[in-house]
Design a protein around this motif. Structure first.
Motif, short mmCIF file in Angstrom:
data_model
loop_
_atom_site.label_atom_id
_atom_site.label_comp_id
_atom_site.label_asym_id
_atom_site.label_seq_id
_atom_site.Cartn_x
_atom_site.Cartn_y
_atom_site.Cartn_z
N LEU A 1 -2.37 11.00 -19.62
CA LEU A 1 -3.44 10.94 -20.61
C LEU A 1 -3.14 9.78 -21.54
O LEU A 1 -2.05 9.70 -22.12
CB LEU A 1 -3.52 12.26 -21.39
N ASP B 1 -1.32 18.36 -22.37
CA ASP B 1 -2.12 17.86 -23.48
C ASP B 1 -1.72 18.56 -24.77
O ASP B 1 -0.82 19.41 -24.78
CB ASP B 1 -3.62 17.97 -23.19
N ARG C 1 -12.85 10.63 -18.59
CA ARG C 1 -12.80 11.04 -19.97
C ARG C 1 -12.69 12.56 -20.06
O ARG C 1 -13.38 13.29 -19.35
CB ARG C 1 -14.05 10.56 -20.71
N VAL C 2 -11.80 13.04 -20.93
CA VAL C 2 -11.59 14.48 -21.10
C VAL C 2 -11.68 14.82 -22.58
O VAL C 2 -11.67 13.95 -23.45
CB VAL C 2 -10.23 14.91 -20.53
N ASP C 3 -11.78 16.12 -22.87
CA ASP C 3 -11.99 16.56 -24.25
C ASP C 3 -10.71 16.66 -25.07
O ASP C 3 -10.72 16.39 -26.28
CB ASP C 3 -12.68 17.94 -24.25
N VAL C 4 -9.62 17.08 -24.43
CA VAL C 4 -8.38 17.34 -25.16
C VAL C 4 -7.42 16.18 -24.93
O VAL C 4 -7.11 15.84 -23.79
CB VAL C 4 -7.73 18.65 -24.69
N PRO C 5 -6.91 15.55 -25.99
CA PRO C 5 -6.04 14.38 -25.80
C PRO C 5 -4.63 14.77 -25.40
O PRO C 5 -4.19 15.91 -25.56
CB PRO C 5 -6.05 13.72 -27.18
N TRP D 1 -2.14 19.57 -16.76
CA TRP D 1 -2.93 18.88 -15.76
C TRP D 1 -2.05 18.58 -14.56
O TRP D 1 -0.90 18.15 -14.72
CB TRP D 1 -3.44 17.55 -16.32
N ARG E 1 -7.62 10.40 -24.72
CA ARG E 1 -8.55 11.24 -23.97
C ARG E 1 -8.99 10.62 -22.64
O ARG E 1 -9.98 11.07 -22.04
CB ARG E 1 -9.79 11.56 -24.82
N THR E 2 -8.28 9.61 -22.18
CA THR E 2 -8.57 9.04 -20.87
C THR E 2 -7.53 9.53 -19.89
O THR E 2 -6.33 9.25 -20.03
CB THR E 2 -8.57 7.50 -20.91
N ARG F 1 -6.84 21.37 -14.48
CA ARG F 1 -6.25 21.69 -15.78
C ARG F 1 -6.07 23.20 -15.89
O ARG F 1 -7.01 23.96 -15.63
CB ARG F 1 -7.11 21.21 -16.95
N ASP G 1 -7.50 6.91 -27.81
CA ASP G 1 -7.58 8.24 -28.41
C ASP G 1 -6.87 9.31 -27.58
O ASP G 1 -6.95 10.50 -27.89
CB ASP G 1 -9.03 8.65 -28.64
#
Length: 268
Positions: free
Chosen positions: A217, A177, A248-252, A183, A223-224, A194, A221
């Protein structure tokens, strides 16, 4: 896009969760991985069969090289990815997962194929840092992810160092990411991990399938987290073994890097 390796299929994800995967093409050999071909929408470079090929918009394969044709045991290409500098990397493995029979290859922009590592059993990944200066490679049979420095101009690898060793399950497909996190799908554990750049475990995502295999990813955006799974080898596969999952995750993540051949992109 995703590959169904042993059936040789390249597939597109549907718009909704209840729709089937859309077939793009099917090769008469295992299809390990693809990367988009820069400047040629609908065209791909692929790790397939015993080597590398280009796949055109009609699904036809044009072979570049088959470096595993003369191997002492039957071989196939496995996972692969393009790096940020436009090269394509992919590993090979024995059909019967013979120990240390596999290799890692690099397809340079000029079309030259180089074996850069030997004595790998089941190579997965590789995955690269955003600047292409670091490569991560999993040897799934050993449960180890190694980190290599990469010369960004030549693609030459430096000496590896251990990054992660799993106590249970096997590291499989990987991606990075924008914060440099790695990941990895954990085959046999029903999880995705992660890791921070220092190798410490940051997050564990449980998925309802025993054999997570590949991931990326994506989404609008980035972030999926998309996770594929496999049912091969399971005596009693569950209803979601072999499914694709979205988390859904926080870091793209960054968009997938293309293979950028040195010749003109619009050449025949």
């Amino acid at each position: 896009m995703l590959t169904d390796i042993l059936t040789g299929r390249l597939l597109a994800l549907p718009d909704g969760p209840d729709a089937p995967l859309a077939p793009i093409t099917r090769l008469p050999c295992p299809l390990g991985a693809v990367a988009p071909l820069a400047g040629r929408p609908g065209h791909w470079v692929a790790a397939a069969g015993t080597g590398f090929c280009r796949i055109d918009a009609a699904g036809r394969a044009d072979w570049i090289a088959r470096p595993e044709d003369d191997a002492p045991v039957p071989m196939r290409m496995n996972d692969g990815v393009a790096d940020p500098h436009g090269r394509f990397w992919a590993g090979s493995m024995a059909h019967e997962a013979t120990g240390k029979a596999g290799s890692l290859y690099r397809l340079d922009r000029d079309g030259r194929v180089t074996r850069v590592l030997r004595d790998v059993t089941i190579p997965n990944g590789p995955a690269f840092s955003a600047d292409g200066a670091v490569m991560y490679l999993a040897d799934s049979a050993r449960g180890v992810v190694s980190r290599y420095p990469v010369d960004r101009a030549s693609g030459d690898l430096g000496a590896p160092e251990p990054f992660v060793t799993l106590g249970s399950g096997s590291p499989d497909g990987m991606t990075t990411d924008v914060e440099g996190g790695l990941w990895t799908a954990v085959w046999g554990a029903g999880q995705v991990h992660r890791y921070r750049p220092d190798g410490s475990l940051d997050r564990v995502v449980d998925v309802p399938a025993g054999q997570p295999a590949g991931l990326c990813l994506g989404g609008p955006d980035g972030r999926t987290l998309l996770v594929t799974s496999a049912h091969i080898g399971l005596a009693a596969p569950g209803p979601l073994d072999g499914a694709v999952f979205a988390v859904r995750v926080d870091v793209p993540g960054a968009p997938a890097a293309p293979y950028r051949p040195a010749y003109r992109a619009d050449a025949p």
